[in-house]
Write a protein that holds these residues in place. Structure first.
Motif, PDB file in Angstrom:
ATOM      1  N   LYS A   1       0.823  -1.194   0.000  1.00 47.62           N
ATOM      2  CA  LYS A   1       0.000   0.000   0.000  1.00 47.62           C
ATOM      3  C   LYS A   1       0.870   1.263   0.000  1.00 47.62           C
ATOM      4  N   SER A   2       1.865   1.327   0.883  1.00 52.68           N
ATOM      5  CA  SER A   2       2.680   2.536   0.958  1.00 52.68           C
ATOM      6  C   SER A   2       3.589   2.682  -0.260  1.00 52.68           C
ATOM      7  N   SER A   3       4.032   1.560  -0.860  1.00 53.96           N
ATOM      8  CA  SER A   3       4.888   1.671  -2.048  1.00 53.96           C
ATOM      9  C   SER A   3       4.087   2.238  -3.219  1.00 53.96           C
ATOM     10  N   LYS A   4       2.818   1.866  -3.318  1.00 53.21           N
ATOM     11  CA  LYS A   4       1.975   2.447  -4.369  1.00 53.21           C
ATOM     12  C   LYS A   4       1.749   3.930  -4.112  1.00 53.21           C
ATOM     13  N   ALA A   5       1.600   4.301  -2.854  1.00 54.88           N
ATOM     14  CA  ALA A   5       1.405   5.714  -2.515  1.00 54.88           C
ATOM     15  C   ALA A   5       2.655   6.520  -2.861  1.00 54.88           C
ATOM     16  N   LYS A   6       3.844   5.957  -2.606  1.00 57.01           N
ATOM     17  CA  LYS A   6       5.090   6.646  -2.966  1.00 57.01           C
ATOM     18  C   LYS A   6       5.168   6.843  -4.473  1.00 57.01           C
ATOM     19  N   GLY A   7       4.853   5.789  -5.212  1.00 56.65           N
ATOM     20  CA  GLY A   7       4.874   5.890  -6.663  1.00 56.65           C
ATOM     21  C   GLY A   7       3.883   6.908  -7.179  1.00 56.65           C
ATOM     22  N   ARG A   8       2.701   6.915  -6.596  1.00 59.61           N
ATOM     23  CA  ARG A   8       1.658   7.862  -6.998  1.00 59.61           C
ATOM     24  C   ARG A   8       2.110   9.300  -6.730  1.00 59.61           C
ATOM     25  N   ARG A   9       2.760   9.534  -5.584  1.00 58.83           N
ATOM     26  CA  ARG A   9       3.237  10.892  -5.267  1.00 58.83           C
ATOM     27  C   ARG A   9       4.245  11.373  -6.311  1.00 58.83           C
ATOM     28  N   LEU A  10       5.173  10.498  -6.708  1.00 56.32           N
ATOM     29  CA  LEU A  10       6.156  10.899  -7.711  1.00 56.32           C
ATOM     30  C   LEU A  10       5.471  11.150  -9.056  1.00 56.32           C
ATOM     31  N   GLN A  11       4.573  10.271  -9.457  1.00 54.68           N
ATOM     32  CA  GLN A  11       3.845  10.482 -10.711  1.00 54.68           C
ATOM     33  C   GLN A  11       3.093  11.806 -10.686  1.00 54.68           C
ATOM     34  N   ASN A  12       2.438  12.107  -9.574  1.00 52.54           N
ATOM     35  CA  ASN A  12       1.694  13.362  -9.465  1.00 52.54           C
ATOM     36  C   ASN A  12       2.626  14.564  -9.514  1.00 52.54           C
ATOM     37  N   TYR A  13       3.808  14.434  -8.915  1.00 61.98           N
ATOM     38  CA  TYR A  13       4.799  15.510  -8.957  1.00 61.98           C
ATOM     39  C   TYR A  13       5.223  15.774 -10.403  1.00 61.98           C
ATOM     40  N   VAL A  14       5.543  14.709 -11.134  1.00 65.31           N
ATOM     41  CA  VAL A  14       5.956  14.845 -12.536  1.00 65.31           C
ATOM     42  C   VAL A  14       4.807  15.417 -13.364  1.00 65.31           C
ATOM     43  N   ARG A  15       3.608  14.907 -13.148  1.00 61.73           N
ATOM     44  CA  ARG A  15       2.421  15.434 -13.850  1.00 61.73           C
ATOM     45  C   ARG A  15       2.271  16.935 -13.621  1.00 61.73           C
ATOM     46  N   ASP A  16       2.374  17.359 -12.368  1.00 61.66           N
ATOM     47  CA  ASP A  16       2.208  18.778 -12.038  1.00 61.66           C
ATOM     48  C   ASP A  16       3.323  19.627 -12.648  1.00 61.66           C
ATOM     49  N   MET A  17       4.540  19.094 -12.662  1.00 59.61           N
ATOM     50  CA  MET A  17       5.660  19.811 -13.254  1.00 59.61           C
ATOM     51  C   MET A  17       5.428  19.991 -14.762  1.00 59.61           C
ATOM     52  N   LEU A  18       4.961  18.935 -15.424  1.00 62.69           N
ATOM     53  CA  LEU A  18       4.676  19.032 -16.853  1.00 62.69           C
ATOM     54  C   LEU A  18       3.526  19.999 -17.126  1.00 62.69           C
ATOM     55  N   ARG A  19       2.533  20.006 -16.258  1.00 64.10           N
ATOM     56  CA  ARG A  19       1.425  20.965 -16.417  1.00 64.10           C
ATOM     57  C   ARG A  19       1.931  22.400 -16.304  1.00 64.10           C
ATOM     58  N   ASP A  20       2.902  22.633 -15.414  1.00 63.53           N
ATOM     59  CA  ASP A  20       3.499  23.972 -15.294  1.00 63.53           C
ATOM     60  C   ASP A  20       4.277  24.335 -16.554  1.00 63.53           C
ATOM     61  N   ILE A  21       5.052  23.391 -17.058  1.00 59.37           N
ATOM     62  CA  ILE A  21       5.876  23.642 -18.248  1.00 59.37           C
ATOM     63  C   ILE A  21       5.007  23.904 -19.468  1.00 59.37           C
ATOM     64  N   TYR A  22       3.967  23.098 -19.629  1.00 60.80           N
ATOM     65  CA  TYR A  22       3.066  23.220 -20.775  1.00 60.80           C
ATOM     66  C   TYR A  22       1.756  23.864 -20.322  1.00 60.80           C
ATOM     67  N   GLY A  23       1.865  25.046 -19.766  1.00 61.75           N
ATOM     68  CA  GLY A  23       0.723  25.744 -19.175  1.00 61.75           C
ATOM     69  C   GLY A  23      -0.410  26.058 -20.122  1.00 61.75           C
ATOM     70  N   GLN A  24      -0.133  26.063 -21.423  1.00 62.07           N
ATOM     71  CA  GLN A  24      -1.181  26.363 -22.391  1.00 62.07           C
ATOM     72  C   GLN A  24      -2.123  25.182 -22.594  1.00 62.07           C
ATOM     73  N   LEU A  25      -1.746  23.995 -22.115  1.00 64.61           N
ATOM     74  CA  LEU A  25      -2.611  22.815 -22.230  1.00 64.61           C
ATOM     75  C   LEU A  25      -3.656  22.808 -21.114  1.00 64.61           C
ATOM     76  N   HIS A  26      -4.720  22.061 -21.320  1.00 62.84           N
ATOM     77  CA  HIS A  26      -5.733  21.898 -20.283  1.00 62.84           C
ATOM     78  C   HIS A  26      -5.247  20.878 -19.252  1.00 62.84           C
ATOM     79  N   GLU A  27      -5.787  20.949 -18.058  1.00 63.78           N
ATOM     80  CA  GLU A  27      -5.393  20.037 -16.980  1.00 63.78           C
ATOM     81  C   GLU A  27      -5.553  18.576 -17.380  1.00 63.78           C
ATOM     82  N   ASP A  28      -6.607  18.256 -18.105  1.00 63.96           N
ATOM     83  CA  ASP A  28      -6.865  16.871 -18.516  1.00 63.96           C
ATOM     84  C   ASP A  28      -5.929  16.371 -19.613  1.00 63.96           C
TER      85      ASP A  28
END
Length: 98
Positions: A1-28
């Motif tokens: 359970k916690s290993s999946k949560a760690k992986g999810r946190r990193l994925q969400n971090y990368v997702r958010d970073m890419l959303r910042d970089i490509y700010g002209q795209l929609h969140e989805d």
């Protein structure tokens, strides 16, 4: 359970970073893959794929099996450039360290 949560946190971090970089795209346009699903860890819409030619595999582990991670990323990347994003357990990082 916690290993999946760690992986999810990193994925969400990368997702958010890419959303910042490509700010002209929609969140989805840039999503984090559901844990346990096969394929890329960061799911890009067709519009996002036009702007970003990378395929992401995220690993948040104590001991990275680099060659295995690269093989997994290459297998899921199709025609895009494979990128392995990794973080060691217990180590903090921020955007400046990337």
């Amino acid at each position: 359970k916690s290993s999946k949560a760690k992986g999810r946190r990193l994925q969400n971090y990368v997702r958010d970073m890419l959303r910042d970089i490509y700010g002209q795209l929609h969140e989805d346009d840039i999503k984090s893959q559901t844990m346990g699903m096969t394929g890329e860890d960061i799911v890009l819409s067709p519009a996002a794929r036009e702007m970003c030619s990378f395929s992401f595999e995220c690993k948040n582990v104590e001991r990275l099996q680099m060659w295995q991670a690269i093989e997994q990323c290459e297998a899921n990347s199709n025609d895009r450039t494979p990128v392995v994003v990794f973080k060691k357990n217990g180590c903090r990082w921020n955007r400046k360290s990337i």
